[in-house]
Structure formats: C-alpha cells, structure tokens
Design a protein around this motif. Structure first.
Motif, PDB file in Angstrom:
ATOM      1  N   ASN A 273      65.503 -59.336-146.607  1.00 50.98           N
ATOM      2  CA  ASN A 273      65.883 -60.588-147.247  1.00 50.98           C
ATOM      3  C   ASN A 273      64.786 -61.639-147.158  1.00 50.98           C
ATOM      4  OD1 ASN A 273      67.911 -61.707-148.824  1.00 50.98           O
ATOM      5  ND2 ASN A 273      68.626 -63.006-147.155  1.00 50.98           N
ATOM      6  N   ALA A 274      63.551 -61.198-147.113  1.00 50.24           N
ATOM      7  CA  ALA A 274      62.426 -62.126-147.006  1.00 50.24           C
ATOM      8  C   ALA A 274      61.308 -61.631-147.911  1.00 50.24           C
ATOM      9  CB  ALA A 274      61.957 -62.203-145.564  1.00 50.24           C
ATOM     10  N   PRO A 275      61.452 -61.878-149.237  1.00 48.84           N
ATOM     11  CA  PRO A 275      60.476 -61.330-150.171  1.00 48.84           C
ATOM     12  C   PRO A 275      59.055 -61.820-149.914  1.00 48.84           C
ATOM     13  CG  PRO A 275      62.011 -62.847-151.279  1.00 48.84           C
ATOM     14  CD  PRO A 275      62.547 -62.585-149.911  1.00 48.84           C
ATOM     15  N   LEU A 276      58.926 -62.979-149.306  1.00 48.14           N
ATOM     16  CA  LEU A 276      57.584 -63.509-149.073  1.00 48.14           C
ATOM     17  C   LEU A 276      57.206 -63.448-147.601  1.00 48.14           C
ATOM     18  CD1 LEU A 276      58.084 -66.546-151.426  1.00 48.14           C
ATOM     19  CD2 LEU A 276      56.817 -64.460-151.938  1.00 48.14           C
ATOM     20  N   GLY A 277      57.920 -62.620-146.850  1.00 50.69           N
ATOM     21  CA  GLY A 277      57.599 -62.497-145.428  1.00 50.69           C
ATOM     22  C   GLY A 277      58.579 -63.285-144.578  1.00 50.69           C
ATOM     23  N   ALA A 278      59.022 -62.673-143.493  1.00 50.15           N
ATOM     24  CA  ALA A 278      60.090 -63.268-142.685  1.00 50.15           C
ATOM     25  C   ALA A 278      59.633 -64.527-141.956  1.00 50.15           C
ATOM     26  CB  ALA A 278      60.604 -62.245-141.682  1.00 50.15           C
ATOM     27  N   ASP A 279      58.330 -64.671-141.744  1.00 45.02           N
ATOM     28  CA  ASP A 279      57.880 -65.823-140.968  1.00 45.02           C
ATOM     29  C   ASP A 279      57.714 -67.079-141.815  1.00 45.02           C
ATOM     30  OD1 ASP A 279      57.865 -64.489-138.516  1.00 45.02           O
ATOM     31  OD2 ASP A 279      55.955 -63.540-139.017  1.00 45.02           O
ATOM     32  N   ALA A 280      57.517 -66.906-143.121  1.00 45.16           N
ATOM     33  CA  ALA A 280      57.334 -68.085-143.981  1.00 45.16           C
ATOM     34  C   ALA A 280      58.141 -67.918-145.264  1.00 45.16           C
ATOM     35  CB  ALA A 280      55.852 -68.266-144.305  1.00 45.16           C
ATOM     36  N   ASP A 281      59.425 -67.666-145.110  1.00 46.92           N
ATOM     37  CA  ASP A 281      60.281 -67.391-146.252  1.00 46.92           C
ATOM     38  C   ASP A 281      60.561 -68.679-147.029  1.00 46.92           C
ATOM     39  OD1 ASP A 281      62.212 -66.654-148.004  1.00 46.92           O
ATOM     40  OD2 ASP A 281      63.529 -65.739-146.510  1.00 46.92           O
ATOM     41  N   LEU A 282      60.049 -68.749-148.292  1.00 42.95           N
ATOM     42  CA  LEU A 282      60.223 -69.985-149.064  1.00 42.95           C
ATOM     43  C   LEU A 282      61.681 -70.215-149.464  1.00 42.95           C
ATOM     44  CD1 LEU A 282      57.076 -69.929-151.369  1.00 42.95           C
ATOM     45  CD2 LEU A 282      57.460 -71.222-149.275  1.00 42.95           C
ATOM     46  N   LEU A 283      62.454 -69.141-149.514  1.00 41.80           N
ATOM     47  CA  LEU A 283      63.854 -69.294-149.917  1.00 41.80           C
ATOM     48  C   LEU A 283      64.672 -70.028-148.862  1.00 41.80           C
ATOM     49  CD1 LEU A 283      64.365 -65.812-151.556  1.00 41.80           C
ATOM     50  CD2 LEU A 283      64.291 -68.013-152.724  1.00 41.80           C
ATOM     51  N   ARG A 284      64.040 -70.318-147.720  1.00 43.86           N
ATOM     52  CA  ARG A 284      64.765 -71.083-146.713  1.00 43.86           C
ATOM     53  C   ARG A 284      65.065 -72.488-147.209  1.00 43.86           C
ATOM     54  NH1 ARG A 284      59.376 -71.382-144.825  1.00 43.86           N
ATOM     55  NH2 ARG A 284      58.722 -73.465-144.166  1.00 43.86           N
ATOM     56  N   ALA A 285      64.477 -72.861-148.358  1.00 38.51           N
ATOM     57  CA  ALA A 285      64.814 -74.147-148.972  1.00 38.51           C
ATOM     58  C   ALA A 285      66.319 -74.275-149.151  1.00 38.51           C
ATOM     59  CB  ALA A 285      64.108 -74.280-150.322  1.00 38.51           C
ATOM     60  N   ALA A 286      66.991 -73.159-149.394  1.00 35.33           N
ATOM     61  CA  ALA A 286      68.450 -73.189-149.566  1.00 35.33           C
ATOM     62  C   ALA A 286      69.122 -73.813-148.352  1.00 35.33           C
ATOM     63  CB  ALA A 286      68.976 -71.769-149.784  1.00 35.33           C
TER      64      ALA A 286
END
Lengths: 449, 496
Positions: free
Chosen positions: A89-102
């Motif tokens: 669930n971290a298409p851009l990498g678990a350490d800097a997941d941009l979807l965390r904006a949600a």
C-alpha cells in the motif's frame, strides 16, 4: 533496537529489494525489528505508517507481501534464506508515501458515506479515485493449486494447549475419552510460557504436565491452528456433531469431533489513544515473547500504559526481561495508589514520533524507545461464538468471555470452553479446564464413551 | 501523521468515526461495524470490539452489558483458497439428516427500545429490509407519512444486508428487465436523492457458459435484452479474457456481457432509504418483533409486537424469506420457500476484477467490491429448505474449488469472513405482490428469490402509487392467487 548476543546462523533476505540479515529461528517480524525496521506497511485508508503490534498473529498490523503472497502476518512467517519481503500500500515507498496526505485531509476521520453526495459528476470521480486506492495487497504473483488436506477425528478435541487446555485434555482422557489436543504453536504452554502472572501456572507448570499428557495417551498435534468451528453438516456427521478446520502445514485438516473444548485463551489489544497505531507501540505480551523467543528488544526505555493487574504484572515481567520503564500509566479511570504508577485517561495520552519516541501524558513528555500496552488479553470468543455459543461483555476481562455452565458447557450441547476464553484465565485456568474436560467426557450418552 | 486516535487499525477507523456513527444512530456495535468498517479487516474485530463497546458506553449511553458482540464470521484467521480447496471430499458431501438449528435467542433483544409504539398507523410495514424501507420512503413521498416500519433486528440484519451487492438488468422476463433498468438508473443518482453514497460501480455482469445448453439460454436472453434496449451481447472466450485477464478462458464456451450492470455497497442503500423515510415523517423501529397479525371479518386490523399492539388497516409483509412465517400469523399460506445461500469475502486486494462474473449453470458468482475484497457465493443444489443463516465449511470448500478453476491466480488469496442469508424462493422464481385474497388490507411484497435488492426502487415506487389508488397490473399479474390459478411468470436467470 537492542539484541542479545546470539550464536544463531545469519539468514539473508530482502525488504523492498534491499538486502538484510536475520537470524535462524526468526520470524520475518523479528528479523525486521532486529534490523531496525519499524514501518512494515502503510495503512489501508490514510497511508499511516504501521508496524507490528501484537506480535502474535491476531492484530493485522504487520501484513506484508512475502515471496509474492500478499498480506501475510510478518510475525507468523518463519524467515527463510532468500525471502523477498515487500511493504504494501505504498506505491512510492513506505518511508515517503505521498498518499499519506489523506491522513491530513481527514484529521478526525473520513465520512465516506456523505462525501461529495451533492454532485453526480464529483461522485463518479470519487468512485474512480476510491476504487484505485482501495485494497491492500496485489494479487499473488503465482498460481497456487489446491493443497491437499486431511481428515482426523476424536471423541474430544481440545483447542489450545495452554494450562486450561492441558488440564481439560487430561481430565477428559482420564474419564476415558479419546482426546486430541490442538496447539497453534510449536510447543505447548500458551500464555503460561510468558510467566507474566506470578499467581498463575507458568513455564514450570507446563513442563510438569507435558509428561502427563503423553503418559495418559492424549494425542497432541502441534502447529495446528483451528481456524473454523462448525456444526457438522457433512457426510461425516455420524462420526461427530462438530467439524473443525485446522491449519496444519502445508494445508488444512478437517477434524470431526464428538465434543469440542475451546481453550484458546485471549489476544492482546491496543487502547484507542492518539498515536497508538504508530510504529513503536507494541503489546506488552508481544514484547515479552520477542525477548523470550528471539532475544530482540524494542530499545531499552519503555513507556507502559494499560489497566489493572495486567499492567502491574507486565511492568514487573518487562523489567525482568531487561527493559527500563520510563513510566507506568494506568488508564482504567480509577485512581491508582500503587507506588510508581500514575493515573491517566485515554484522552490525555499521545504517542509521538515515527517510530514512537515520546509518550505524552497530559502536559508531561516522557522520552522512550517504545510504548507498550498492557491490557488483560481479550477472550478469543470468536471461534466458539461463531458456532452458536453466547458471549457477554465484561470490563474486568477486557472483552467478551463465553457464557458456560458449571461443567464448562456453552449453549451448544457439544461445545465446552475453559480458561481465559470464559473469563477464567491465570490461576483459575487449570480448574476451569478440569471442569470442562470432565463435563465433555461425561456428556456422552451413558457417561464415558 | 495526524493526531487521530485509531481504534481499528485494519480499516483505519478512528474514535471520531465512531462518534460520527453514533450521531447517525448507529450506537450498537453490529450497526457501527457496518457504518464505519470497524472490525471488517484482516483481524475481523479481535483488536477493536471491546474498545468500541467501551467507547459506546460512554458516548452513546449504551451500557456495555447490553451490547451483543458483532456476529463472529469464520474463519478465525485469514485462510487461503488453495488450502480450503484441498479439504477432503467427505466435507463436501451433505449429511443425510437435516441439521438442528442453532440455539435461538430467547426474550427481548438487549437493545430493544424502551419507549412505546404508536397505538395506530395508517400503514404498518413488517420488515426493515430494502423493500420495506424503499416502500416507506416512496409512500411518504406521495404524502402517506403515517407509516410505521418494524424490523426485528438492526437495519441490514436480513438478506438486504447479506447479499453481494450485484445489480443487473439481464433477466428473462420483460417485467423484471424493466424493473431492474429503472432501479439501476435510480441507483445512479441515489446519492443526490437520498444523501448517501451507495458506490454504484458499473463494471458489468459477465455470465459464463460452460456448456451448450447454458449458451442457448444466454443467447435467448441476449435477444430479449436487445429488444428492451439493453447492451447485452454474447462474446467469445477471447473477449471475456480481455475483460477479466485473470480468467482461465479455456474453461468457457462463451459469455453474455452487459457493461451497464454493476455492484453497489448494500448497507448504505438501506440506510439512505431509512433516513429519507424518517425525514419524511416515517417511524422506523428496530429490535422489535411482530408476534401476531389481527384479522377480523376478512380485513386486517392491526399487528401485535413484543412492545405492544398497533392498529392499522393496511399491513405490508416485506420480510423476505420470513414472509411465509409472518403471513401464517394472519392465517395466510404463501408458496415461498426459504433457502440458505452462503457467501464469503476475501482479503482486500488492489483492483484487478471489473465485472461481476457468474457461471449461470453452476451457481458460482464473484466480483470485487469497492473495498477490494473478492465477494462471492455459490448455490448448492443439495441445500435443504429452511431459515438457516449458519455458515458451513462445505461451502468454503466448494466455492474455493470452483473459484480456483476459473481464477487460478487466486490460490494464495485468503478468505476473511463468511456468512449466509436466505433466498425467498417462489415456484416460478418471480415475486409475490399485491393484496392477499381473502384478507383485505394485507399486502404482500416478497418472493424475490435473492434479487429483490436490485429491483426495490422501481417495485417500491409502483407499489406506493398503486396503494395510493393508481392502476397497475403488476399487482394483479404477480398476485399470490396466480399459483392457485396455474399462471406462472417464469424467470430462469437465477444465480445459485
């Protein structure tokens, strides 16, 4: 993370393509923690970083893609040479997941029921976006053909090889029943092996009774995890009214039973305070098991929160296991008078940092390497209640113990229960098991079968 | 990372979400689970149930002791399709004698409301499923607001909350095609009408034929659909494989494809109607059991419940598979027979499956929900009749075997929870609608054979208009007297 010096052989594996080293006998979770990795996945909706919590296969916080299979609990998968682990669930990498904006867009929670209902067009856009973001793992990489299972039967099947289950199996066997004892782990003992509760049977008790099982002729099946309990509606119904599905590598066993005694104990659960889901917050019993089985500690200084006697027992056990306690906080809503324990409420607690490096209790900031949660394990009523047994809430037991009569029988005539799952854990487990074992064996028409 | 306090880590449900559910009237954990997603993830509520109950005790003033834990759904931990498919054959074979039903709850439900019911209502609707709620909303929209809906459990407890959410217009009787078309159109703007998302995803329905006889049925269906303006067409295995790349197309002859069919999220479909009806003045009472129907001189006079009696000149029986039981309270025999249908949901996966896929002959169907789960079921020709909502291992094994034949890459996929609901089966697979012969004012709205969910908007609209005096031959043609008269409205596209 601190690690006891060990002689175990190194096992090489990878995380998101990076090579790491674990130790023979590790689970994937233990190996990752040993290597200093605390973020195991991104959460399903808000893409919050997540790490293991219960470390016992019940919570679902450590699911990873392992060798092409999605959403496996890292704390239950044994590490193997060359294993490929990936965070989900971290298409851009678990350490800097941009979807965390949600997570920031919806700071209090997400009311998806009423999102954008005004506009049909926006609703369709939301549908497409939601569809693309949904789900946790990708489909498995490889085809897996059905794995051939087996069929067993017994007059009395006991689920759970802790003190209650051991006592139940012995009692039923001594009344003449043919008994099969199922234990999920590779060794008997269950919660007793953690030696948390000084008034309850511990490792020594388990050692004393193991020999008795063999002598009495109880059949014991280790690494046998009961995942389903059903009224037997199959062609095998003449052999017994109950049917269990039991995971036993590599496939499933169907186990037909005349009587079932559920003694599967309880599961660690978190407390709902701000930040409890962050990497670095663990179940106290999970940490104890991690030291005991793998020699791995989540740092040195712990902040411990919980309730009641379990909090006090875990505080002592964690100190024995080599932890230093930065704070011990009781969130039971009752003023604690014990020395060294402070009173708080859930609303005042905040875990901060990734991984957690600070516990705030109101204005007070407590620096720590990790936070541990100590609640009495919640009775694992689900197996029995799915088959028709009743369970009622009990604050003291932190959940829903099963309702049983004096002989340990539930509302289902062939189903008995004992130990923590009926609210008789700790020191009461053996007697509870004996009652259920006798009850089950004597419940066959005409007494012992 | 924001400050929210997560209570269910599997589904990212916060305490704020629980408060929101309580504010919308979902303070019991069974409803709260459905409203927030709490406890529906990989751990299936083992880590959050007790915390939610404690929170409700404080915020919803619902004593923790009154809470019934949400129904446990096997398996206890996620279990792979490959392992389930490998269970021995003796598990799949049915026992000869029927199984005794599980122990039933006795006495009032712990959550039964304390306040009295109204002494009378112009219309009493028994059954808070999709039919009853949609009818209540439609009636109130026509000005008939003195309506009381009675539901014995929580909203969604019956078949309306237990289905796979599939909605399609591919039927073999013109009436059902038209009812479905209108209903699915309505679902397309349900959110604007009723203020809640039902997430209609028009991924299409793909009916697979594995033998010539089924293919003939599909071809005949497609002809009829064309005449009704549907986009249905027969496609070959190659095109089916393009629509569902994971499908093993070597196992199929052809398929019937309608891209306009789809899947909705069942629960908000009910809540939307319930909320809408309440806003229009309808009273909906949950956890209330009807124990009698009073009939005098050939007319219905009212109903009796475990919370008191209600006078009414019109009583609608919309209880799905329980309808014959309720009708018997008025001395009426319905030909409907209940049959259990089992269903199961997998772990949440990233989207890979567009359509709902069904094998018309074998009874298997599966789709991927908006949450990413593979939701599917399978009919069982050996299933005995009965109001049975228990789950079986036999079903999991049969389903796993059938699914893996078509979707071999799903072997490692794990199943999270199984449950069951009851089809309400009539002799001709068509509904029972209209006034009961010999009992004036007793109206029937049942017999939808597992597909009432997808026709409710249109059926309810027409029934409300008909109750208001409009002419509609639907309620003559589908009247229960047709069985005595030997008239049948035969529908054959039944899954399962």
């Amino acid at each position: 993370l601190t690690v006891d010096s060990r002689q175990d052989a190194a096992v090489s594996f990878s995380l998101d393509g990076d090579r790491l080293e674990g130790s023979a006998g590790d689970t994937v979770a233990a190996a990752l923690l040993r290597a200093g990795v605390t973020t195991f996945t991104r959460s399903i909706k808000y893409h919050r970083p997540r790490g293991p919590f219960c470390l016992a296969g019940s919570c679902g916080q450590c699911l990873m893609r392992i060798d092409g299979v999605p959403s496996l609990p890292a704390c239950r998968v044994k590490l193997e040479e060359g294993m490929e682990c990936a965070r989900q669930n971290a298409p851009l990498g678990a350490d800097a997941d941009l979807l965390r904006a949600a997570d920031f867009l919806f700071p209090d929670g997400l009311d998806h029921h009423h999102l954008l209902v005004q506009s049909r067009l926006l609703g369709r856009v939301a549908l497409e976006v939601a569809r693309r973001l949904a789900g946790l793992g990708e489909l498995p990489s490889e085809v897996r053909l059905p794995v051939r299972g087996g069929l067993l039967d017994a007059e009395v099947v006991v689920v759970g090889g802790g003190p209650a289950g051991i006592a139940a199996a012995l009692a039923a066997r001594r009344r003449g029943a043919r008994v099969l004892l199922l234990e999920r782990e590779a060794r008997l003992g269950g919660a007793a092996l953690l030696d948390v509760d000084p008034s309850a049977p511990g490792t020594a008790w388990v050692h004393d009774h193991q020999g008795a099982l063999a002598a009495a002729g109880v059949e014991v099946l280790l690494q046998a995890d009961a995942v389903g309990l059903y009224p037997n509606d199959s062609a095998s119904a003449a052999q017994g009214p109950a049917l269990l599905a039991v995971r036993h590598r590599p496939g499933l066993l169907a186990v037909v039973a005349g009587r079932v005694i559920v003694a599967c104990g309880g599961v660690s659960q978190p407390l709902p305070f701000s930040g409890v889901d962050r990497p670095g917050v663990y179940a106290a019993r999970g940490l104890l098991g991690l030291v005991q089985r793998h020699g791995v500690r989540a740092g040195r200084r712990l902040a411990l929160v919980g309730r009641g006697q379990e909090l006090r027992n875990c505080a002592r056990a964690l100190e024995r296991a080599g932890y230093e306690l930065a704070a011990v906080a009781d969130a039971s809503g009752v003023e604690a008078r014990d020395e060294g324990i402070q009173y708080t409420t859930l609303e005042r607690l905040r875990a901060r940092g990734n991984p957690v490096r600070e516990l705030r209790i109101g204005e007070e900031r407590i620096a720590c390497d990790a936070v541990a949660v100590a609640l009495a394990p919640a009775p694992l009523h689900e197996l029995a209640s799915a088959a028709g047994a009743q369970a009622r809430f009990s604050a003291e037991h932190e959940g829903f113990p099963l309702t049983v009569d004096a002989s340990g029988r539930t509302a289902v005539p062939w189903l008995f229960a004992a130990g923590r799952v009926v609210g008789a854990g700790g020191g009461r487990a053996p007697d509870s098991g004996i009652a259920a074992g006798i009850g089950a064996a004597d419940s066959f028409a005409g007494g012992a079968p | 990372v924001s400050e929210k306090a997560i209570v269910c880590a599997c589904e990212d449900v916060s305490l704020g979400d629980l408060d929101d559910a309580i504010a919308h009237g979902f303070g019991d954990v069974e409803s709260m689970k459905r409203y927030t997603g709490l406890g529906t993830g990989p751990c299936q509520g083992k880590s959050c149930l007790a915390a939610a109950v404690r929170h409700c005790a404080g915020k919803a003033r619902l004593p923790a002791e009154a809470q019934v834990p949400f129904r446990s759904r096997p398996p206890l931990t996620p279990t792979s399709l490959a392992a389930l498919a490998g269970l021995p054959d003796s598990i799949v074979r049915h026992r000869d004698s029927p199984l005794l039903p599980p122990p039933a709850r006795t006495g009032p439900h712990p959550l039964e409301p304390r306040e009295a019911l109204p002494g009378s209502a112009r219309v009493v609707i028994i059954g808070g499923g999709i039919m009853g709620l949609a009818l209540a909303w439609s009636l109130a929209g026509n000005g008939e607001t003195d309506v009381l809906v009675l539901e014995r459990g929580y909203l969604c407890e019956g078949a309306s909350g237990r289905n796979g959410g599939g909605v399609r217009a591919q039927w073999t009787t013109p009436t059902l095609i038209e009812l479905s078309k209108e209903s699915i159109d309505f679902m397309g703007h349900f959110a604007q009408e009723l203020g809640i998302n039902i997430w209609l995803r028009r991924g299409g329905y793909l009916f697979l034929a594995q033998d010539e006889a089924t293919l003939k049925r599909l071809e005949a269906g497609a002809e009829l659909h064309k005449a009704h303006g549907l986009a249905t067409r027969i496609i070959g295995p190659g095109e089916a494989g393009e629509l569902v790349p994971e499908l093993d197309t070597s196992r199929i002859l052809a398929a019937s494809w309608n891209p306009d069919d789809g899947v909705v999220f069942p629960w908000p479909f009910l809540w939307g109607y319930a909320d809408g009806a309440r806003r229009r003045g309808v009273r909906i009472e949950t956890f209330t059991r009807v124990v009698g129907i009073d009939v005098e001189a050939g007319r219905v006079r009212g109903i009796r419940t475990d919370r008191g009696n209600v006078r009414a000149d019109r009583v609608v029986i919309a209880c799905g598979a329980w309808s014959p039981f309720l009708a018997s309270m008025a001395g009426v025999t319905l030909p409907n027979i209940p049959y259990r249908h089992e269903i199961v949901s997998s772990e949440p996966l990233k989207p890979f499956l567009g359509p709902l896929v069904s094998v018309l002959g074998g009874g298997l169907y599966f789709s991927q929900s908006m949450r990413g789960e593979i939701v599917g079921g399978m009919g069982d020709p050996a299933e005995p009749p009965g109001l049975n909502q228990t789950s079986s291992l036999r079903f999991l094994t049969r389903y796993a075997r059938a699914l893996l034949e078509l979707l071999p890459r799903a072997g490692h996929v794990k199943l999270l929870r199984q449950w069951a609901g009851c089809y309400d089966v009539t002799p001709d697979h068509s509904p029972v609608l209209g006034e009961t012969p010999g009992v004036g004012g007793l109206l029937q709205m049942s017999g939808f054979v597992g597909h009432g969910f997808m026709m409710a908007p249109a059926v309810a609209r027409r029934m409300a208009a008909w109750m208001g005096g409009a002419q509609d031959d639907l309620f003559e043609r589908y009247n229960v007297r047709r069985f005595a008269e030997g008239r049948f409205e035969k529908e054959t596209f039944i899954i399962g």
